[in-house]
Design a protein around this motif. Structure first.
Motif, PDB file in Angstrom:
ATOM      1  N   THR A 189       0.831  -1.207   0.000  1.00  0.00           N
ATOM      2  CA  THR A 189       0.000   0.000   0.000  1.00  0.00           C
ATOM      3  C   THR A 189       0.867   1.259   0.000  1.00  0.00           C
ATOM      4  O   THR A 189       0.580   2.231  -0.704  1.00  0.00           O
ATOM      5  CB  THR A 189      -0.920   0.006   1.236  1.00  0.00           C
ATOM      6  N   LYS A 190       1.943   1.220   0.764  1.00  0.00           N
ATOM      7  CA  LYS A 190       2.858   2.354   0.857  1.00  0.00           C
ATOM      8  C   LYS A 190       3.528   2.631  -0.483  1.00  0.00           C
ATOM      9  O   LYS A 190       3.645   3.797  -0.914  1.00  0.00           O
ATOM     10  CB  LYS A 190       3.917   2.063   1.927  1.00  0.00           C
ATOM     11  N   GLN A 191       3.964   1.586  -1.179  1.00  0.00           N
ATOM     12  CA  GLN A 191       4.652   1.758  -2.460  1.00  0.00           C
ATOM     13  C   GLN A 191       3.714   2.257  -3.553  1.00  0.00           C
ATOM     14  O   GLN A 191       4.119   3.035  -4.423  1.00  0.00           O
ATOM     15  CB  GLN A 191       5.302   0.431  -2.880  1.00  0.00           C
ATOM     16  N   VAL A 192       2.460   1.826  -3.522  1.00  0.00           N
ATOM     17  CA  VAL A 192       1.484   2.319  -4.501  1.00  0.00           C
ATOM     18  C   VAL A 192       1.280   3.818  -4.306  1.00  0.00           C
ATOM     19  O   VAL A 192       1.268   4.601  -5.268  1.00  0.00           O
ATOM     20  CB  VAL A 192       0.138   1.569  -4.372  1.00  0.00           C
ATOM     21  N   ALA A 193       1.123   4.236  -3.055  1.00  0.00           N
ATOM     22  CA  ALA A 193       0.932   5.647  -2.747  1.00  0.00           C
ATOM     23  C   ALA A 193       2.156   6.467  -3.156  1.00  0.00           C
ATOM     24  O   ALA A 193       2.031   7.591  -3.664  1.00  0.00           O
ATOM     25  CB  ALA A 193       0.653   5.824  -1.258  1.00  0.00           C
ATOM     26  N   LYS A 194       3.331   5.892  -2.959  1.00  0.00           N
ATOM     27  CA  LYS A 194       4.575   6.578  -3.311  1.00  0.00           C
ATOM     28  C   LYS A 194       4.660   6.794  -4.823  1.00  0.00           C
ATOM     29  O   LYS A 194       5.062   7.873  -5.287  1.00  0.00           O
ATOM     30  CB  LYS A 194       5.772   5.759  -2.834  1.00  0.00           C
ATOM     31  N   ALA A 195       4.289   5.789  -5.594  1.00  0.00           N
ATOM     32  CA  ALA A 195       4.325   5.904  -7.053  1.00  0.00           C
ATOM     33  C   ALA A 195       3.345   6.973  -7.538  1.00  0.00           C
ATOM     34  O   ALA A 195       3.644   7.760  -8.443  1.00  0.00           O
ATOM     35  CB  ALA A 195       4.005   4.559  -7.692  1.00  0.00           C
ATOM     36  N   LYS A 196       2.184   7.020  -6.934  1.00  0.00           N
ATOM     37  CA  LYS A 196       1.151   7.994  -7.321  1.00  0.00           C
ATOM     38  C   LYS A 196       1.550   9.422  -6.959  1.00  0.00           C
ATOM     39  O   LYS A 196       1.035  10.388  -7.545  1.00  0.00           O
ATOM     40  CB  LYS A 196      -0.179   7.636  -6.661  1.00  0.00           C
ATOM     41  N   ALA A 197       2.462   9.551  -5.997  1.00  0.00           N
ATOM     42  CA  ALA A 197       2.877  10.879  -5.547  1.00  0.00           C
ATOM     43  C   ALA A 197       4.226  11.302  -6.131  1.00  0.00           C
ATOM     44  O   ALA A 197       4.882  12.200  -5.603  1.00  0.00           O
ATOM     45  CB  ALA A 197       2.937  10.898  -4.021  1.00  0.00           C
ATOM     46  N   SER A 198       4.654  10.670  -7.219  1.00  0.00           N
ATOM     47  CA  SER A 198       5.946  10.998  -7.831  1.00  0.00           C
ATOM     48  C   SER A 198       6.018  12.485  -8.172  1.00  0.00           C
ATOM     49  O   SER A 198       5.094  13.042  -8.772  1.00  0.00           O
ATOM     50  CB  SER A 198       6.157  10.166  -9.101  1.00  0.00           C
ATOM     51  N   GLU A 199       7.095  13.113  -7.780  1.00  0.00           N
ATOM     52  CA  GLU A 199       7.258  14.553  -7.981  1.00  0.00           C
ATOM     53  C   GLU A 199       7.238  14.925  -9.462  1.00  0.00           C
ATOM     54  O   GLU A 199       7.951  14.323 -10.276  1.00  0.00           O
ATOM     55  CB  GLU A 199       8.571  15.021  -7.344  1.00  0.00           C
ATOM     56  N   GLY A 200       6.441  15.895  -9.804  1.00  0.00           N
ATOM     57  CA  GLY A 200       6.379  16.386 -11.184  1.00  0.00           C
ATOM     58  C   GLY A 200       5.526  15.546 -12.114  1.00  0.00           C
ATOM     59  O   GLY A 200       5.403  15.865 -13.301  1.00  0.00           O
ATOM     60  N   ALA A 201       4.924  14.482 -11.586  1.00  0.00           N
ATOM     61  CA  ALA A 201       4.130  13.585 -12.432  1.00  0.00           C
ATOM     62  C   ALA A 201       2.844  14.261 -12.908  1.00  0.00           C
ATOM     63  O   ALA A 201       2.211  15.012 -12.178  1.00  0.00           O
ATOM     64  CB  ALA A 201       3.800  12.314 -11.668  1.00  0.00           C
ATOM     65  N   LYS A 202       2.475  13.962 -14.141  1.00  0.00           N
ATOM     66  CA  LYS A 202       1.237  14.478 -14.726  1.00  0.00           C
ATOM     67  C   LYS A 202       0.406  13.312 -15.265  1.00  0.00           C
ATOM     68  O   LYS A 202       0.950  12.265 -15.602  1.00  0.00           O
ATOM     69  CB  LYS A 202       1.544  15.450 -15.860  1.00  0.00           C
ATOM     70  N   LYS A 250      11.497  15.505 -18.438  1.00  0.00           N
ATOM     71  CA  LYS A 250      12.868  15.540 -17.929  1.00  0.00           C
ATOM     72  C   LYS A 250      13.811  15.776 -19.093  1.00  0.00           C
ATOM     73  O   LYS A 250      13.569  15.315 -20.214  1.00  0.00           O
ATOM     74  CB  LYS A 250      13.238  14.221 -17.253  1.00  0.00           C
ATOM     75  N   THR A 251      14.885  16.461 -18.823  1.00  0.00           N
ATOM     76  CA  THR A 251      15.906  16.775 -19.843  1.00  0.00           C
ATOM     77  C   THR A 251      15.272  17.292 -21.132  1.00  0.00           C
ATOM     78  O   THR A 251      15.766  17.011 -22.232  1.00  0.00           O
ATOM     79  CB  THR A 251      16.775  15.529 -20.145  1.00  0.00           C
ATOM     80  N   GLY A 252      14.173  18.022 -20.984  1.00  0.00           N
ATOM     81  CA  GLY A 252      13.528  18.611 -22.143  1.00  0.00           C
ATOM     82  C   GLY A 252      12.721  17.642 -22.978  1.00  0.00           C
ATOM     83  O   GLY A 252      12.234  18.000 -24.065  1.00  0.00           O
ATOM     84  N   GLU A 253      12.524  16.432 -22.498  1.00  0.00           N
ATOM     85  CA  GLU A 253      11.769  15.415 -23.237  1.00  0.00           C
ATOM     86  C   GLU A 253      10.595  14.913 -22.406  1.00  0.00           C
ATOM     87  O   GLU A 253      10.597  15.003 -21.173  1.00  0.00           O
ATOM     88  CB  GLU A 253      12.677  14.233 -23.622  1.00  0.00           C
ATOM     89  N   ASP A 254       9.608  14.376 -23.100  1.00  0.00           N
ATOM     90  CA  ASP A 254       8.442  13.814 -22.438  1.00  0.00           C
ATOM     91  C   ASP A 254       8.645  12.317 -22.197  1.00  0.00           C
ATOM     92  O   ASP A 254       8.783  11.541 -23.145  1.00  0.00           O
ATOM     93  CB  ASP A 254       7.182  14.027 -23.285  1.00  0.00           C
ATOM     94  N   PHE A 255       8.641  11.930 -20.941  1.00  0.00           N
ATOM     95  CA  PHE A 255       8.817  10.527 -20.559  1.00  0.00           C
ATOM     96  C   PHE A 255       7.469   9.901 -20.218  1.00  0.00           C
ATOM     97  O   PHE A 255       6.611  10.533 -19.611  1.00  0.00           O
ATOM     98  CB  PHE A 255       9.732  10.403 -19.340  1.00  0.00           C
TER      99      PHE A 255
END
Length: 258
Positions: free
Chosen positions: A138-151, A174-179
């Motif tokens: 549960t903790k890791q799922v929440a962490k993935a959903k809260a990734s900094e800068g994620a859209k 990142k680095t001017g590209e869409d990941f």
């Protein structure tokens, strides 16, 4: 000849003695039975936690098939993967791959893949390995959903992977590209598997499809979870104190753009 009244009283008193002794004896036996019944009653025992299913982890760098690695990470810098560092490999392990597929004037495709394993033992004070792994899941799922800068963050169950699994997808610049990112968190028994896969197009190359990144991430995660079952299984017992010390956070030493 008639006996005097005092003498007759003494004879009757002596004759009553055996009767009194019998009465006392019966009373004493009754007490013993009560004591025996009381001592024979069962005493309450403290419930024990369920033993952990898996007693070891697979080698993270071989948990995903070579063909899958070649497909997901073309031109990987290290085909065998770069293992993460951990002071307790029995509890935690990880491995990562990254590569840039250079297609000249058509641009380049970059891919990065990381897989991590965390194992929990059963502990009388902290709970069973499966319960502790569920909390970490549960903790890791929440962490993935809260990734900094994620859209465009989205999550959905990943069917058919372990006992429970969730796939989290998002976009990240990142680095001017869409990941395009996909993280699959799965639990099997007392082990949590966290797999992250991402990619981007460079020098004018097309950005990879989010659906393709997710599909490939699920495939790799399924193989990683399957590798857990191929390792050792079955704890011999439960621990009376907290299981292995808290593992160090795995660090990926590879030169990547993740």
């Amino acid at each position: 000849m008639h006996r005097s009244a005092p003498r007759l009283s003494r004879i009757l008193a002596c004759a009553a003695v055996p009767v009194m002794l019998v009465a006392v004896g019966c009373s004493s036996d009754s007490g013993d039975e009560k004591d025996t019944a009381s001592s024979a009653s069962p005493t309450a025992t403290e419930p024990t936690v369920e033993p952990a299913k898996f007693s070891e982890l697979p080698d993270a760098c071989t948990s995903i098939g070579k063909k899958t690695i070649e497909s997901l990470v073309p031109k990987a810098k290290t085909k065998g993967g770069t293992p993460g560092t951990s002071s307790d490999t029995v509890t935690r392990g990880s491995c990562s791959w990254n590569g840039l597929d250079d297609n000249g004037v058509k641009g380049s495709q970059y891919r990065w893949l990381d897989v991590g394993f965390t194992r929990f033992t059963s502990d009388q004070a902290l709970g069973s390995g499966a319960e502790r792994a569920t909390a970490e899941y549960t903790k890791q799922v929440a962490k993935a959903k809260a990734s900094e800068g994620a859209k465009k963050v989205a999550d959905a169950p990943a069917e058919g992977i372990g006992e429970q699994a969730t796939a989290v997808t998002y976009d990240l610049e990142k680095t001017g590209e869409d990941f395009k990112y996909a993280t699959v968190v799965a639990r099997t028994g007392n082990v949590v598997v966290t797999l992250t896969y991402n990619g981007a197009g460079y020098a004018g190359a097309k950005t990879p499809s989010g659906a393709d990144i997710l599909k490939d991430a699920k495939k790799a995660a399924g193989e990683a979870v399957g590798a857990v079952g191929e390792g050792g299984s079955g704890d011999t017992g439960t621990s009376a104190s907290p299981s292995a010390k808290a593992p160090d956070k795995s660090d990926d030493k590879s030169d990547d753009k993740s």
